[in-house]
Design a protein around this motif. Structure first.
Motif, PDB file in Angstrom:
ATOM      1  N   PHE A  78       0.942  -1.114  -0.063  1.00 43.55           N
ATOM      2  CA  PHE A  78      -0.027   0.011  -0.081  1.00 43.55           C
ATOM      3  C   PHE A  78       1.122   1.266  -0.112  1.00 43.55           C
ATOM      4  CE2 PHE A  78      -3.777  -2.121   2.125  1.00 43.55           C
ATOM      5  CZ  PHE A  78      -4.065  -2.932   1.054  1.00 43.55           C
ATOM      6  N   TYR A  79       2.131   1.266   0.461  1.00 43.63           N
ATOM      7  CA  TYR A  79       2.981   2.235   0.308  1.00 43.63           C
ATOM      8  C   TYR A  79       3.257   2.698  -1.005  1.00 43.63           C
ATOM      9  CZ  TYR A  79       6.992  -0.890   0.246  1.00 43.63           C
ATOM     10  OH  TYR A  79       8.010  -1.818  -0.101  1.00 43.63           O
ATOM     11  N   LEU A  80       3.132   1.910  -2.075  1.00 42.52           N
ATOM     12  CA  LEU A  80       3.025   2.406  -3.297  1.00 42.52           C
ATOM     13  C   LEU A  80       1.954   3.135  -3.892  1.00 42.52           C
ATOM     14  CD1 LEU A  80       4.225  -1.018  -5.121  1.00 42.52           C
ATOM     15  CD2 LEU A  80       5.829   0.769  -4.463  1.00 42.52           C
ATOM     16  N   ASP A  89      -8.029  -5.705   1.354  1.00 41.62           N
ATOM     17  CA  ASP A  89      -7.865  -5.430   2.813  1.00 41.62           C
ATOM     18  C   ASP A  89      -6.664  -5.220   3.608  1.00 41.62           C
ATOM     19  OD1 ASP A  89     -10.692  -6.376   3.418  1.00 41.62           O
ATOM     20  OD2 ASP A  89     -10.277  -7.905   1.904  1.00 41.62           O
ATOM     21  N   ASP A  90      -5.464  -5.790   2.792  1.00 51.38           N
ATOM     22  CA  ASP A  90      -4.255  -6.078   2.981  1.00 51.38           C
ATOM     23  C   ASP A  90      -3.274  -6.199   2.123  1.00 51.38           C
ATOM     24  OD1 ASP A  90      -2.160  -4.954   5.066  1.00 51.38           O
ATOM     25  OD2 ASP A  90      -2.005  -6.990   6.025  1.00 51.38           O
ATOM     26  N   TRP A  91      -1.959  -6.080   2.330  1.00 52.79           N
ATOM     27  CA  TRP A  91      -0.956  -6.694   1.297  1.00 52.79           C
ATOM     28  C   TRP A  91       0.106  -7.703   1.863  1.00 52.79           C
ATOM     29  CZ3 TRP A  91       4.088  -5.271   2.183  1.00 52.79           C
ATOM     30  CH2 TRP A  91       4.451  -4.049   3.225  1.00 52.79           C
ATOM     31  N   ARG A 231      13.723  -0.246 -13.892  1.00 47.81           N
ATOM     32  CA  ARG A 231      13.248   0.895 -14.273  1.00 47.81           C
ATOM     33  C   ARG A 231      13.480   1.919 -13.247  1.00 47.81           C
ATOM     34  NH1 ARG A 231       8.603   3.697 -14.939  1.00 47.81           N
ATOM     35  NH2 ARG A 231       7.149   1.717 -14.528  1.00 47.81           N
ATOM     36  N   ARG A 232      13.991   2.713 -13.463  1.00 49.16           N
ATOM     37  CA  ARG A 232      13.814   4.098 -12.694  1.00 49.16           C
ATOM     38  C   ARG A 232      12.339   4.415 -12.326  1.00 49.16           C
ATOM     39  NH1 ARG A 232      17.155   7.165 -14.432  1.00 49.16           N
ATOM     40  NH2 ARG A 232      18.897   6.622 -13.363  1.00 49.16           N
ATOM     41  N   GLY A 233      11.981   4.593 -11.115  1.00 49.37           N
ATOM     42  CA  GLY A 233      10.707   5.229 -10.891  1.00 49.37           C
ATOM     43  C   GLY A 233       9.516   4.221 -10.778  1.00 49.37           C
ATOM     44  N   SER A 234      10.003   2.927 -11.064  1.00 47.98           N
ATOM     45  CA  SER A 234       8.795   1.853 -11.316  1.00 47.98           C
ATOM     46  C   SER A 234       8.534   1.430  -9.847  1.00 47.98           C
ATOM     47  CB  SER A 234       9.560   0.439 -12.114  1.00 47.98           C
ATOM     48  OG  SER A 234      10.483   0.033 -11.242  1.00 47.98           O
ATOM     49  N   ASN A 235       7.436   0.602  -9.687  1.00 42.47           N
ATOM     50  CA  ASN A 235       7.183   0.006  -8.291  1.00 42.47           C
ATOM     51  C   ASN A 235       8.246  -0.740  -7.760  1.00 42.47           C
ATOM     52  OD1 ASN A 235       4.515   1.393  -8.048  1.00 42.47           O
ATOM     53  ND2 ASN A 235       3.461  -0.357  -9.272  1.00 42.47           N
ATOM     54  N   GLU A 302      -3.309  -6.499  14.162  1.00 43.29           N
ATOM     55  CA  GLU A 302      -1.886  -6.670  14.827  1.00 43.29           C
ATOM     56  C   GLU A 302      -1.024  -7.026  13.851  1.00 43.29           C
ATOM     57  OE1 GLU A 302       0.590  -9.189  18.035  1.00 43.29           O
ATOM     58  OE2 GLU A 302      -1.448  -9.245  18.062  1.00 43.29           O
ATOM     59  N   ALA A 303      -1.472  -7.863  12.702  1.00 46.36           N
ATOM     60  CA  ALA A 303      -0.359  -8.180  11.884  1.00 46.36           C
ATOM     61  C   ALA A 303      -0.128  -7.059  10.768  1.00 46.36           C
ATOM     62  CB  ALA A 303      -0.781  -9.495  11.066  1.00 46.36           C
ATOM     63  N   THR A 304      -1.073  -6.199  10.759  1.00 51.79           N
ATOM     64  CA  THR A 304      -1.026  -5.180   9.795  1.00 51.79           C
ATOM     65  C   THR A 304      -0.762  -3.982  10.436  1.00 51.79           C
ATOM     66  OG1 THR A 304      -3.224  -4.751   9.813  1.00 51.79           O
ATOM     67  CG2 THR A 304      -2.817  -6.204   8.212  1.00 51.79           C
ATOM     68  N   SER A 305      -0.013  -4.042  11.495  1.00 47.82           N
ATOM     69  CA  SER A 305       0.420  -2.693  12.360  1.00 47.82           C
ATOM     70  C   SER A 305      -0.672  -1.838  12.491  1.00 47.82           C
ATOM     71  CB  SER A 305       1.432  -2.257  11.922  1.00 47.82           C
ATOM     72  OG  SER A 305       2.726  -3.274  11.704  1.00 47.82           O
ATOM     73  N   GLY A 306      -2.110  -2.422  12.266  1.00 51.54           N
ATOM     74  CA  GLY A 306      -3.230  -1.271  12.520  1.00 51.54           C
ATOM     75  C   GLY A 306      -3.413  -0.589  11.369  1.00 51.54           C
ATOM     76  N   LYS A 307      -2.881  -0.822  10.333  1.00 52.87           N
ATOM     77  CA  LYS A 307      -2.703  -0.034   9.065  1.00 52.87           C
ATOM     78  C   LYS A 307      -3.591  -0.331   7.908  1.00 52.87           C
ATOM     79  CE  LYS A 307       2.034   1.687   9.541  1.00 52.87           C
ATOM     80  NZ  LYS A 307       3.540   1.707   8.870  1.00 52.87           N
ATOM     81  N   ALA A 308      -4.256  -1.681   8.063  1.00 54.54           N
ATOM     82  CA  ALA A 308      -5.246  -2.090   7.222  1.00 54.54           C
ATOM     83  C   ALA A 308      -6.472  -2.309   8.066  1.00 54.54           C
ATOM     84  CB  ALA A 308      -4.826  -3.686   6.570  1.00 54.54           C
TER      85      ALA A 308
END
Length: 312
Positions: A78-80, A89-91, A231-235, A302-308
């Protein structure tokens, strides 16, 4: 279908194999109150501007995400792109970022006549490996054009193209071969694939901008402690930076920069210990997979550190 509907839990290793079939199974299982987990390979396709299919996909996955008994796990973090959280739901990290941990731990590596032949023909030169079916999206014509423009690169670098050549890539294969590259026009066995990666110095993962997905080749390069071109700038470039794994960056279709990057292969500082990065990817991903499969909202959070977001 009957077996899938009757199972207590189902994990789709990739839902993109058949989107319509997956949706049918997931919705029917939701009606029956049974849990379904799926690995989502390309959430970015939900956000391609100007394509009606992307809009349809986006709304379809947003609907599916609202079903409590369905868990969608993106392999693009998700940080991408924060929008991915609206359709998954999560990644987790791509399994090819962390699937060799037992082999690495036990030094359980295959060898092959192909790998031995590559080492012999390299005559001490670094080896750049382009692996898999060569295609425009994977940047094969770009690599071939670099070699045509700068054939002297082959004096210090061995370039290997391994994989069945499709008809539309025959000319690029000829250019690579004429420049002195080794083209292996056939399907490789699993042992040949892994042993070729291990004997390579650097792997090619510099893909066309429209193919901005995860890269199993980057993941394998990272696990094996190999150099890799992206590639520069790619995911993949962003993921490498996030994980602090050094890569060779190149603007796609920039022949001059591409040639300069190829000249750097095998030079520079030693790569970091990739085992710690691999374990981080594995532990985080396995924790999220387990929590999703066991449908434990508290442990999922907990596994998603509360971010999902847990299921609604």
């Amino acid at each position: 279908m009957r077996t899938l509907l009757a199972a207590d839990k189902v994990l789709f290793a990739t839902l993109e194999d058949d989107n319509a079939f997956f949706f049918a199974v997931a919705i029917l299982r939701a009606i029956l109150g049974r849990h379904t987990v799926a690995i989502f390979m390309s959430p970015r396709r939900c956000f391609i501007q100007g394509f009606i299919n992307s809009t349809v996909r986006r709304h379809a996955f947003r609907f599916l995400k609202r079903l409590r008994s369905v868990t969608l796990l993106s392999i693009l973090p998700f940080y991408l792109d924060k929008r991915f959280a609206s359709v998954a739901d999560d990644w987790i990290y791509d399994p090819q970022f962390w699937d060799l941990d037992k082999r690495i731990e036990n030094s359980d590596w295959p060898d092959s006549a192909l790998a031995q032949d590559l080492k012999r023909k390299a005559r001490g030169r670094p080896i750049l490996l382009f692996l898999g079916g060569p295609s425009f999206l994977k940047g094969f014509p770009f690599l071939a054009e670099i070699l045509r423009a700068r054939p002297a690169i082959m004096d210090r670098l061995m370039i290997v193209v391994a994989g069945k050549i499709p008809e539309d890539q025959r000319r690029s294969a000829e250019l690579a071969s004429e420049a002195g590259g080794l083209v292996i026009d056939r399907y490789l066995t699993d042992d040949e694939v892994l042993s070729a990666k291990r004997c390579a110095t650097c792997l090619w993962a510099c893909y066309h901008p429209s193919y901005d997905s995860s890269s199993g080749l980057f993941g394998r390069a990272m696990q094996l402690g190999k150099q890799v071109i992206v590639r520069r700038g790619s995911n993949v470039d962003t993921i490498a930076s996030h994980l602090k794994y050094p890569v060779h960056r190149c603007a796609f279709d920039d022949i001059e920069e591409g040639a300069a990057v190829l000249m750097k292969i095998g030079q520079g500082d030693a790569l970091p210990q990739s085992s710690a990065i691999t374990l981080t990817c594995r532990d985080q991903s396995v924790a999220r997979l387990r929590a999703a499969l066991e449908d434990r909202d508290n442990e999922f959070a907990e596994a998603t550190s509360g971010k999902a977001e847990p299921h609604r």
